[in-house]
Design a protein around this motif. Structure first.
Motif, PDB file in Angstrom:
ATOM      1  N   UNK A   7       0.857  -1.185   0.000  1.00 47.65           N
ATOM      2  CA  UNK A   7       0.000   0.000   0.000  1.00 47.65           C
ATOM      3  C   UNK A   7       0.893   1.236   0.000  1.00 47.65           C
ATOM      4  N   UNK A   8       0.724   2.093  -1.008  1.00 51.52           N
ATOM      5  CA  UNK A   8       1.494   3.333  -1.126  1.00 51.52           C
ATOM      6  C   UNK A   8       0.592   4.507  -0.771  1.00 51.52           C
ATOM      7  N   UNK A   9       0.991   5.278   0.233  1.00 54.72           N
ATOM      8  CA  UNK A   9       0.189   6.420   0.698  1.00 54.72           C
ATOM      9  C   UNK A   9       0.998   7.697   0.496  1.00 54.72           C
ATOM     10  N   UNK A  50       3.053  -4.610   3.347  1.00 59.01           N
ATOM     11  CA  UNK A  50       3.929  -3.480   3.663  1.00 59.01           C
ATOM     12  C   UNK A  50       3.188  -2.194   3.304  1.00 59.01           C
ATOM     13  N   UNK A  51       3.414  -1.137   4.082  1.00 62.13           N
ATOM     14  CA  UNK A  51       2.863   0.177   3.758  1.00 62.13           C
ATOM     15  C   UNK A  51       4.021   1.161   3.581  1.00 62.13           C
ATOM     16  N   UNK A  52       4.000   1.893   2.471  1.00 60.35           N
ATOM     17  CA  UNK A  52       4.913   3.020   2.259  1.00 60.35           C
ATOM     18  C   UNK A  52       4.101   4.275   2.558  1.00 60.35           C
ATOM     19  N   UNK A  53       4.443   4.975   3.644  1.00 63.84           N
ATOM     20  CA  UNK A  53       3.597   6.045   4.164  1.00 63.84           C
ATOM     21  C   UNK A  53       4.321   7.388   4.171  1.00 63.84           C
ATOM     22  N   UNK A  54       3.767   8.335   3.421  1.00 57.06           N
ATOM     23  CA  UNK A  54       4.317   9.689   3.389  1.00 57.06           C
ATOM     24  C   UNK A  54       4.037  10.396   4.720  1.00 57.06           C
ATOM     25  N   UNK A  55       4.968  11.197   5.180  1.00 54.99           N
ATOM     26  CA  UNK A  55       4.765  11.909   6.441  1.00 54.99           C
ATOM     27  C   UNK A  55       3.902  13.142   6.256  1.00 54.99           C
ATOM     28  N   UNK A  56       4.164  13.923   5.198  1.00 58.35           N
ATOM     29  CA  UNK A  56       3.464  15.196   5.032  1.00 58.35           C
ATOM     30  C   UNK A  56       2.288  15.034   4.095  1.00 58.35           C
ATOM     31  N   UNK A  57       1.058  15.040   4.671  1.00 57.60           N
ATOM     32  CA  UNK A  57      -0.169  14.953   3.884  1.00 57.60           C
ATOM     33  C   UNK A  57      -1.144  15.999   4.392  1.00 57.60           C
TER      34      UNK A  57
END
Length: 433
Positions: A7-9, A50-57
């Protein structure tokens, strides 16, 4: 073998699509979320590998979402944080919460693939979701319980002290005991009490540095209590914490000669009361959702959310069986509800299924209330219908108490008999002749 799910966020469409294309080329199954709300919804429906999670949203930063998953028992997959403005402090904070790793943008291809591969390997070793102390709630009484448990967990200067957890059956004492277990250390819930008689010290070696848990210590006989006392006195050498639960009055049992005085003294040194669910009912909606999410994931059941009225009904219900009873009701609702959502009608159906069977004659039956209160369905009706339903319940209750005697009924409800008959006819309540 099914493709691993990533999951890409990220709120930047260019980065989302670039990462998707790279990962698809590597044979992964990829889902994209443009913000925290979308990621939150996807996580409820399934557990990515696995999750790839952006910090700044824009709607919610990644650190906050990470904390939310950790507190809700949903951080059961590796999460790799991503940021173009990352700092060491941010990376440390994310790792402390439970992030697996931290990638700084722009992300080099080989660094990305290496990190994802390592995260996937780590994912295979992780358990699926399970209930934890954080699921018990956020009320003041539960927050205070967590603080006290945290203080006990960190007070190990002279070895882990034994702990006594006092509370009603099904109150979540095991979750408290699990909180006192250090990560990646042994856990044993002792059910074969005879081992305390034959070889109590043999129990300790296999659980060195871990936790021994006994859910109801009052079930031990006097000989088993003596064995447990010996075990506790030697537990420091193995760095084992002994945690015992009870729903009984141990001092009373001691006074009756049924509980060992010395064992009670050593356990009373560090004891905590675990509150009953009735004492923190404001936590029930979040607790119900956490239980449901666990079932959706472990049992591979299609996701189904609760509507607000259903959650309110659960919160206002009576729970004599505490969290264990709530858990059983939620499992029932998940398995037997037919709609896209779990509704108020579903909750009332399950809560009232053990109610009194309606009478077969024409006399007004006592309503099945289950919670000793007016059914919550009344509050979903227009005022006139709600008032009529309440009056039917009111007259049915008093008619039963006076055994159908209309003179007594008129006196009790304060109506003249002619007015009373007219009122009962208006409410379509049949009168036994």
């Amino acid at each position: 073998m099914a493709s691993k799910h990533i999951l890409v966020v990220d709120d930047e469409i260019g980065i989302r699509e670039l990462l998707r294309d790279i990962l698809l080329d590597e044979g992964y199954r990829v889902d994209l979320a443009e913000n925290a709300a979308a990621a939150r919804a996807m996580r409820l429906h399934e557990r990515p590998d696995v999750v790839l999670l952006d910090i700044w949203m824009p709607d919610c930063d990644g650190i906050t979402l990470l904390k939310e998953w950790a507190n809700g028992g949903l951080l059961t997959m590796p999460v790799v944080m991503m940021s173009g403005h990352g700092t060491i402090d941010t990376a440390v904070e994310a790792t402390r919460i439970g992030a697996f790793d931290f990638l700084e943008k722009p992300i080099a291809l080989q660094k990305l693939l290496k990190t994802v591969a390592a995260a996937l390997k780590h994912s295979e070793q992780l358990p699926k979701s399970e209930m934890s102390l954080s699921n018990l709630g956020k009320s003041q009484i539960i927050l205070a319980l967590k603080e006290r448990l945290d203080k006990i967990a960190n007070s190990v200067n002279h070895g882990p002290s034994p702990v006594l957890l006092i509370g009603p059956k099904g109150c979540g004492a095991e979750l408290c005991a699990r909180f006192l277990q250090t990560a990646n250390t042994p856990w044993l819930q002792l059910t074969e009490f005879s081992r305390l008689v034959t070889a109590p010290l043999d129990i300790l070696e296999p659980i060195r540095d871990g936790v021994l848990y006994i859910s109801e210590i009052s079930e031990l006989n006097k000989t088993e209590q003596k064995g447990l006392l010996l075990l506790i006195t030697k537990s420091d050498k193995y760095n084992v914490r002994v945690v015992c639960g009870t729903s009984n009055n141990l001092p009373k049992l001691e006074a009756e000669g049924l509980f060992d005085h010395n064992l009670l003294q050593i356990l009373s040194a560090v004891s905590l009361r675990v509150p009953a669910l009735e004492e923190h009912k404001e936590d029930i909606p979040d607790l119900a959702i956490a239980i449901a999410n666990l079932q959706f994931e472990l049992a591979d059941i299609p996701y189904c959310e609760f509507d607000i009225a259903a959650l309110n009904a659960l919160r206002n219900a009576s729970w004599p069986g505490d969290i264990a009873q709530l858990d059983a009701v939620i499992r029932n609702l998940i398995q037997t509800s037919l709609g896209e959502k779990i509704t108020l009608d579903d909750v009332n159906r399950v809560l009232n299924q053990y109610g009194e069977v309606p009478q077969s004659d024409d006399s007004p039956a006592e309503p099945v209330l289950g919670n000793n209160a007016v059914p919550l369905t009344i509050f979903d009706q227009p005022l006139r219908e709600a008032r009529d339903e309440f009056e039917r319940l009111y007259f049915a209750h008093h008619m039963k108490n006076v055994a159908g005697n209309m003179s007594k009924l008129a006196e009790v409800v304060g109506l003249e008999r002619t007015h009373l008959y007219r009122k009962l006819k208006q409410l379509d309540i049949k009168i036994k002749g």
